[in-house]
Design a protein around this motif. Structure first.
Motif, mmCIF file in Angstrom:
data_model
loop_
_atom_site.group_PDB
_atom_site.id
_atom_site.type_symbol
_atom_site.label_atom_id
_atom_site.label_comp_id
_atom_site.label_asym_id
_atom_site.label_seq_id
_atom_site.Cartn_x
_atom_site.Cartn_y
_atom_site.Cartn_z
ATOM 1 N N ARG A 80 13.207 -2.338 8.121
ATOM 2 C CA ARG A 80 13.394 -2.170 6.673
ATOM 3 C C ARG A 80 12.176 -1.586 5.969
ATOM 4 O O ARG A 80 12.307 -0.994 4.906
ATOM 5 N N LEU A 81 10.987 -1.756 6.532
ATOM 6 C CA LEU A 81 9.774 -1.277 5.874
ATOM 7 C C LEU A 81 9.405 0.154 6.242
ATOM 8 O O LEU A 81 8.522 0.742 5.623
ATOM 9 N N ALA A 82 10.068 0.716 7.232
ATOM 10 C CA ALA A 82 9.710 2.059 7.698
ATOM 11 C C ALA A 82 9.825 3.097 6.590
ATOM 12 O O ALA A 82 8.900 3.883 6.379
ATOM 13 N N ALA A 83 10.925 3.121 5.868
ATOM 14 C CA ALA A 83 11.118 4.146 4.827
ATOM 15 C C ALA A 83 10.112 4.019 3.687
ATOM 16 O O ALA A 83 9.470 5.014 3.324
ATOM 17 N N PRO A 84 9.920 2.831 3.086
ATOM 18 C CA PRO A 84 8.912 2.768 2.023
ATOM 19 C C PRO A 84 7.500 3.058 2.532
ATOM 20 O O PRO A 84 6.704 3.700 1.832
ATOM 21 N N HIS A 85 7.185 2.638 3.749
ATOM 22 C CA HIS A 85 5.861 2.920 4.307
ATOM 23 C C HIS A 85 5.668 4.424 4.497
ATOM 24 O O HIS A 85 4.634 4.982 4.139
ATOM 25 N N GLN A 86 6.676 5.092 5.047
ATOM 26 C CA GLN A 86 6.581 6.540 5.265
ATOM 27 C C GLN A 86 6.482 7.298 3.943
ATOM 28 O O GLN A 86 5.760 8.288 3.849
ATOM 29 N N GLU A 87 7.197 6.826 2.921
ATOM 30 C CA GLU A 87 7.143 7.470 1.606
ATOM 31 C C GLU A 87 5.733 7.433 1.043
ATOM 32 O O GLU A 87 5.234 8.423 0.514
ATOM 33 N N VAL A 88 5.081 6.305 1.143
ATOM 34 C CA VAL A 88 3.706 6.179 0.655
ATOM 35 C C VAL A 88 2.755 6.966 1.546
ATOM 36 O O VAL A 88 1.898 7.709 1.061
ATOM 37 N N ALA A 89 2.887 6.825 2.858
ATOM 38 C CA ALA A 89 1.964 7.470 3.795
ATOM 39 C C ALA A 89 1.975 8.990 3.648
ATOM 40 O O ALA A 89 0.914 9.626 3.711
ATOM 41 N N ARG A 90 3.122 9.578 3.427
ATOM 42 C CA ARG A 90 3.160 11.046 3.335
ATOM 43 C C ARG A 90 2.519 11.573 2.054
ATOM 44 O O ARG A 90 2.141 12.732 1.975
ATOM 45 N N ARG A 91 2.359 10.727 1.047
ATOM 46 C CA ARG A 91 1.727 11.138 -0.205
ATOM 47 C C ARG A 91 0.239 10.784 -0.289
ATOM 48 O O ARG A 91 -0.452 11.185 -1.207
ATOM 49 N N THR A 92 -0.258 10.010 0.686
ATOM 50 C CA THR A 92 -1.657 9.574 0.672
ATOM 51 C C THR A 92 -2.582 10.735 0.998
ATOM 52 O O THR A 92 -2.353 11.473 1.945
ATOM 53 N N ARG A 93 -3.641 10.892 0.171
ATOM 54 C CA ARG A 93 -4.629 11.957 0.413
ATOM 55 C C ARG A 93 -5.817 11.461 1.206
ATOM 56 O O ARG A 93 -6.195 12.043 2.198
ATOM 57 N N ARG A 94 -6.463 10.434 0.732
ATOM 58 C CA ARG A 94 -7.628 9.864 1.407
ATOM 59 C C ARG A 94 -7.386 8.377 1.603
ATOM 60 O O ARG A 94 -6.717 7.749 0.800
ATOM 61 N N SER A 95 -8.007 7.824 2.638
ATOM 62 C CA SER A 95 -7.877 6.379 2.827
ATOM 63 C C SER A 95 -9.079 5.838 3.589
ATOM 64 O O SER A 95 -9.759 6.567 4.299
ATOM 65 N N ALA A 96 -9.316 4.562 3.403
ATOM 66 C CA ALA A 96 -10.377 3.837 4.099
ATOM 67 C C ALA A 96 -9.970 2.377 4.109
ATOM 68 O O ALA A 96 -9.142 1.952 3.293
ATOM 69 N N GLY A 97 -10.545 1.614 4.998
ATOM 70 C CA GLY A 97 -10.201 0.202 5.061
ATOM 71 C C GLY A 97 -11.360 -0.648 5.504
ATOM 72 O O GLY A 97 -12.390 -0.141 5.946
ATOM 73 N N GLY A 98 -11.180 -1.941 5.379
ATOM 74 C CA GLY A 98 -12.184 -2.892 5.829
ATOM 75 C C GLY A 98 -11.551 -4.241 6.092
ATOM 76 O O GLY A 98 -10.599 -4.625 5.413
ATOM 77 N N LEU A 99 -12.066 -4.929 7.078
ATOM 78 C CA LEU A 99 -11.587 -6.257 7.418
ATOM 79 C C LEU A 99 -12.649 -7.262 6.993
ATOM 80 O O LEU A 99 -13.811 -7.156 7.398
ATOM 81 N N TYR A 100 -12.249 -8.221 6.167
ATOM 82 C CA TYR A 100 -13.170 -9.196 5.575
ATOM 83 C C TYR A 100 -12.699 -10.611 5.890
ATOM 84 O O TYR A 100 -11.504 -10.899 5.842
ATOM 85 N N ALA A 101 -13.653 -11.495 6.178
ATOM 86 C CA ALA A 101 -13.352 -12.901 6.439
ATOM 87 C C ALA A 101 -13.616 -13.715 5.183
ATOM 88 O O ALA A 101 -14.583 -13.452 4.452
ATOM 89 N N HIS A 102 -12.778 -14.702 4.937
ATOM 90 C CA HIS A 102 -12.976 -15.608 3.801
ATOM 91 C C HIS A 102 -14.253 -16.400 4.058
ATOM 92 O O HIS A 102 -14.416 -17.005 5.112
ATOM 93 N N ALA A 103 -15.180 -16.396 3.096
ATOM 94 C CA ALA A 103 -16.490 -17.012 3.301
ATOM 95 C C ALA A 103 -16.836 -18.082 2.272
ATOM 96 O O ALA A 103 -17.908 -18.663 2.333
ATOM 97 N N GLY A 104 -15.946 -18.334 1.306
ATOM 98 C CA GLY A 104 -16.228 -19.366 0.319
ATOM 99 C C GLY A 104 -15.270 -19.291 -0.846
ATOM 100 O O GLY A 104 -14.652 -18.260 -1.089
ATOM 101 N N GLY A 105 -15.134 -20.395 -1.563
ATOM 102 C CA GLY A 105 -14.217 -20.437 -2.693
ATOM 103 C C GLY A 105 -12.777 -20.449 -2.222
ATOM 104 O O GLY A 105 -12.463 -20.981 -1.159
#
Length: 182
Positions: A80-105
């Motif tokens: 079910r998520l393939a179509a909305p994901h593909q719709e967004v992905a084909r319009r994306t120009r630049r991207s970056a990511g990061g993985l963060y661990a919960h460290a407080g609060g």
């Protein structure tokens, strides 16, 4: 608890369709609720240095652990998520990511009103930040685990105006965000 932050941009002429696709994707992901998935949100941002100073978006995915990344990735491109994901992905120009661990609060995206991104001076212990986050109701501290982009080492999610950062941290880059979904 981990947070996968994903930053992305779109051509201005595609913004309306892109935002509709993001909202549909995050609604679908919440309904699918894959193993290890603890929630997500998408925000419209002002320009950030690690997005080539373009206006963009920030998606945050809360995950029970690194094992949940594989499941999230598989669910994102199938069924079910393939179509909305593909719709967004084909319009994306630049991207970056990061993985963060919960460290407080708290690890709660619903409380987010402000988000500060910052690094620390070499040799500065990071543990005082956990105490700072715990002392602010609704605040949450996240610490980078994997370098997938030039984003800073820490993210401090705040429900209100922030106190000054302790010595040895900063300067902070704030991401003023308008929540899009869900």
């Amino acid at each position: 608890m981990l947070a996968y932050f994903f930053w992305h941009t779109v051509a201005p002429e595609d913004e309306a369709a892109y935002e509709a696709g993001l909202a549909a994707y995050h609604r679908g992901l919440a309904a699918e609720a894959p193993a290890g998935f603890a929630g997500s949100a998408s925000y419209r941002l002002r320009p950030l240095p690690w997005l080539a100073a373009e206006k963009g978006y920030e998606d945050v995915y809360l995950l029970a652990g690194s094992w949940a990344i594989d499941i999230l990735n598989a669910v994102a491109v199938r069924g079910r998520l393939a179509a909305p994901h593909q719709e967004v992905a084909r319009r994306t120009r630049r991207s970056a990511g990061g993985l963060y661990a919960h460290a407080g609060g708290v690890a709660d995206l619903a409380q987010r009103r402000r988000l500060l991104w910052f690094d620390r001076a070499r040799g500065t212990a990071w543990t005082p930040l956990a105490s700072l986050a715990s002392a602010i109701p609704g605040a949450g501290l996240w610490r980078r685990q994997m370098v997938l982009s030039p984003a800073p080492e820490f993210a401090l999610i705040l429900p209100q105006d922030a106190p000054a950062l302790p010595a040895g941290f900063g300067p902070a880059q704030e991401t003023a965000a308008e929540r899009l979904a869900p």
